[in-house]
Scaffold this active site. Structure first.
Site, PDB file in Angstrom:
ATOM      1  N   ARG A  76      59.120  48.908  16.448  1.00  0.00           N
ATOM      2  CA  ARG A  76      59.298  47.618  15.784  1.00  0.00           C
ATOM      3  C   ARG A  76      58.128  46.723  16.140  1.00  0.00           C
ATOM      4  O   ARG A  76      57.883  46.435  17.318  1.00  0.00           O
ATOM      5  CB  ARG A  76      60.620  46.980  16.227  1.00  0.00           C
ATOM      6  CG  ARG A  76      60.848  45.620  15.607  1.00  0.00           C
ATOM      7  CD  ARG A  76      62.222  45.049  15.946  1.00  0.00           C
ATOM      8  NE  ARG A  76      62.297  43.694  15.441  1.00  0.00           N
ATOM      9  CZ  ARG A  76      62.343  42.596  16.192  1.00  0.00           C
ATOM     10  NH1 ARG A  76      62.371  42.695  17.510  1.00  0.00           N
ATOM     11  NH2 ARG A  76      62.381  41.405  15.637  1.00  0.00           N
ATOM     12  N   HIS A 120      57.265  36.799  12.991  1.00  0.00           N
ATOM     13  CA  HIS A 120      57.601  36.672  14.409  1.00  0.00           C
ATOM     14  C   HIS A 120      56.769  35.533  14.997  1.00  0.00           C
ATOM     15  O   HIS A 120      55.963  35.725  15.897  1.00  0.00           O
ATOM     16  CB  HIS A 120      57.351  37.992  15.146  1.00  0.00           C
ATOM     17  CG  HIS A 120      58.048  38.100  16.468  1.00  0.00           C
ATOM     18  ND1 HIS A 120      58.763  39.212  16.843  1.00  0.00           N
ATOM     19  CD2 HIS A 120      58.144  37.229  17.511  1.00  0.00           C
ATOM     20  CE1 HIS A 120      59.260  39.046  18.061  1.00  0.00           C
ATOM     21  NE2 HIS A 120      58.891  37.838  18.489  1.00  0.00           N
ATOM     22  N   GLU A 165      64.566  35.941  15.159  1.00  0.00           N
ATOM     23  CA  GLU A 165      65.140  34.848  15.940  1.00  0.00           C
ATOM     24  C   GLU A 165      64.896  33.453  15.340  1.00  0.00           C
ATOM     25  O   GLU A 165      64.183  32.626  15.901  1.00  0.00           O
ATOM     26  CB  GLU A 165      64.622  34.888  17.379  1.00  0.00           C
ATOM     27  CG  GLU A 165      64.952  36.182  18.100  1.00  0.00           C
ATOM     28  CD  GLU A 165      64.538  36.193  19.553  1.00  0.00           C
ATOM     29  OE1 GLU A 165      65.019  37.079  20.288  1.00  0.00           O
ATOM     30  OE2 GLU A 165      63.742  35.322  19.972  1.00  0.00           O
ATOM     31  N   ASN A 298      69.198  40.715  19.045  1.00  0.00           N
ATOM     32  CA  ASN A 298      68.431  40.609  20.280  1.00  0.00           C
ATOM     33  C   ASN A 298      69.336  40.017  21.350  1.00  0.00           C
ATOM     34  O   ASN A 298      69.900  38.932  21.163  1.00  0.00           O
ATOM     35  CB  ASN A 298      67.217  39.703  20.095  1.00  0.00           C
ATOM     36  CG  ASN A 298      66.156  40.309  19.192  1.00  0.00           C
ATOM     37  OD1 ASN A 298      66.278  41.458  18.755  1.00  0.00           O
ATOM     38  ND2 ASN A 298      65.111  39.553  18.913  1.00  0.00           N
ATOM     39  N   TYR A 300      69.712  39.384  25.672  1.00  0.00           N
ATOM     40  CA  TYR A 300      69.136  39.434  27.011  1.00  0.00           C
ATOM     41  C   TYR A 300      70.110  38.998  28.097  1.00  0.00           C
ATOM     42  O   TYR A 300      70.096  39.542  29.197  1.00  0.00           O
ATOM     43  CB  TYR A 300      67.891  38.529  27.078  1.00  0.00           C
ATOM     44  CG  TYR A 300      66.727  39.055  26.283  1.00  0.00           C
ATOM     45  CD1 TYR A 300      65.834  39.947  26.844  1.00  0.00           C
ATOM     46  CD2 TYR A 300      66.523  38.665  24.961  1.00  0.00           C
ATOM     47  CE1 TYR A 300      64.760  40.444  26.121  1.00  0.00           C
ATOM     48  CE2 TYR A 300      65.467  39.159  24.224  1.00  0.00           C
ATOM     49  CZ  TYR A 300      64.576  40.049  24.808  1.00  0.00           C
ATOM     50  OH  TYR A 300      63.525  40.552  24.080  1.00  0.00           O
ATOM     51  N   GLU A 355      66.076  44.001  20.316  1.00  0.00           N
ATOM     52  CA  GLU A 355      65.396  43.667  21.565  1.00  0.00           C
ATOM     53  C   GLU A 355      66.419  43.651  22.687  1.00  0.00           C
ATOM     54  O   GLU A 355      67.513  43.089  22.542  1.00  0.00           O
ATOM     55  CB  GLU A 355      64.721  42.290  21.517  1.00  0.00           C
ATOM     56  CG  GLU A 355      63.505  42.199  20.630  1.00  0.00           C
ATOM     57  CD  GLU A 355      62.872  40.813  20.655  1.00  0.00           C
ATOM     58  OE1 GLU A 355      63.049  40.075  21.660  1.00  0.00           O
ATOM     59  OE2 GLU A 355      62.207  40.464  19.666  1.00  0.00           O
TER      60      GLU A 355
END
Length: 450
Positions: A76, A120, A165, A298, A300, A355
């Site tokens: 990606r 991005h 995002e 994504n 985290y 991600e």
């Protein structure tokens, strides 16, 4: 998912153009908002910039060889809009398209599926000078850019992500100003978020028209929010943050509306006026909610919150356990809960974890080995969470580590290292970390197998 299943599970790594390419003044590339932002004193740690970054623009063949050694079947990456249209529209730069032609061909030669992200965060500065994502006209600019890139690469690239995002773009870039373009205007950030979503919807039929068999999606960052207690006030604070961060983007994509509780809150705090939303035009939600083939997630960390003293105030609590070097709590259960919540509440046809990763600064020892056991533990626990979610019904079809390489980490510059490959910033030499070899071995086992 077992290896006997006929459906491919994508095991990948992820990067973005500004974070790794460098060569910001080569081959006709125009100025981006991050080129400009990095020159604002104090905006980025130590005055770092993406001018050179990992020099992937010149070293992409070396980086693809690393991917091949890791047995990933997907990569990606993002296209730099200023490489294609240096001023955002109008004059095209053929050398920009030529670079991505070479990159895609080299990936396919190694049997690696390209997953292209069209935006991005590196908006051409010329468009920001006209208002950027605050300006509705940018939807047409994005559509023209998407059309050109997809016509150039669509004979070989099947997987397309419109935006990465949008929460970060709108909130960090236009509300609190810690990302480019550095604007601090919460009301304008809501308009920016809407135009990002609208441009996504505008792009979907363009990609389908230009790319036979296209798989089209969008990538949202998701935060699992945990209330500090069972008190109603803390639960409401958690719901508010979930609305700001998650539902404000999920709801229009899947439910054709913004969440009513957050619209009411933004009217109370002055971000929105009474009456109709000023940036929403007739037909917008129908366009935004066009069916997609996958949702990129994504993930985290989580957020622990409590109600503050003032009405509507949300108080953040410190992470539990040992955080990553970004200060983020390690909470793999949040990834499981996020995937299951999206499955239950929004029913996407397919999801990819686009991600997932952690920043740890472990460097080479005297034998040039990078022992990053903390990152291995992080990845193992989160891949296990993916496996549980898939077993429990989440339509999960891929997992991408962030990131292949240590890179330019936005306002943190080069201090934070997310890569499974170490980059020596003085020489740009690449050294695979222990986590890279662990990931290779994990890929070979597949999902659903010990």
């Amino acid at each position: 998912m077992s290896q006997s299943s006929p459906k491919t599970f994508w095991w990948g790594v992820a990067t973005s153009a500004y974070q790794i390419e460098g060569a910001v003044r080569e081959d006709g590339r125009g100025e981006s908002i991050w080129d400009r932002f990095c020159r604002v004193p104090g905006a980025v740690e130590r005055g770092d910039s993406g001018d050179v970054a990992c020099d992937h623009y010149h070293r992409y063949a070396e980086d693809i060889a690393l991917m091949a050694e890791l047995d990933v079947n997907a990569y990606r990456f993002s296209i730099a809009w200023p490489r294609i249209f240096p001023e955002g529209r109008g004059r095209e730069e053929p050398r920009g398209i030529a670079f991505y032609d070479r990159l895609v061909d080299a990936l396919l030669e190694q049997g690696i599926q390209p997953f292209v992200t069209l935006y991005h965060w590196d908006l051409p500065q010329a468009l920001e000078d006209e208002g950027g994502w605050r300006n509705r006209h940018i939807v047409d600019d994005f559509a023209r850019y998407v059309d050109r890139v997809s016509r150039a690469l669509g004979d070989r690239v099947k997987y397309w992500t419109t935006h990465n995002e949008p929460w970060c773009i709108a909130t960090l870039g236009y509300s609190n100003g810690i990302h480019a373009p550095g604007v601090r205007d919460p009301a304008a950030a809501l308009a920016a978020a809407h135009h990002l979503l609208l441009s996504h919807g505008r792009a979907v039929p363009i990609l389908r028209a230009n790319v036979p068999g296209a798989k089209v999606g969008i990538v949202l960052n998701q935060l699992w929010v945990i209330p500090a207690s069972a008190r109603a006030e803390d639960a409401e604070a958690a719901r508010a943050l979930d609305g700001d961060f998650n539902r404000w983007y999920l709801d229009p994509l899947f439910r054709r509306a913004y969440p009513e509780d957050r619209v009411a809150a933004y009217r109370r705090d002055g971000r929105l006026p009474a009456g109709p939303l000023p940036f929403v035009h007739a037909g917008d939600f129908e366009e935004i909610s066009r069916p997609i083939d996958f949702l990129g997630v994504n993930y985290y960390t989580c957020a622990r919150v409590a109600a503050g003293d003032a009405p509507g105030e949300i108080r953040s609590l410190p992470p539990e356990g040992e955080p990553t070097e970004m200060g983020w709590e390690v909470y793999p259960q949040g990834l499981y809960e996020t995937l299951m919540r999206i499955t239950r509440d929004y029913a996407p046809t397919s999801m990819l974890v686009t991600e997932n990763g952690a920043s740890y600064g472990d460097g080479p020892d005297e034998n040039r080995r990078v022992k990053d056991q903390r990152r291995i533990d992080y990845l193992a626990s989160h891949i296990d969470a993916c496996e549980r979610a898939k077993r429990d019904g989440a339509p999960l079809d891929g997992y991408f580590v962030w990131s292949l390489l240590d890179n330019f980490e936005w306002q943190c510059g080069y201090r934070q290292r997310f890569g499974i490959v170490w980059v020596d910033w003085s020489t740009l030499q690449r050294i695979p970390k222990d986590s890279a070899f662990w990931y290779r071995d994990r890929i070979r086992r597949g999902l659903g197998r010990d």
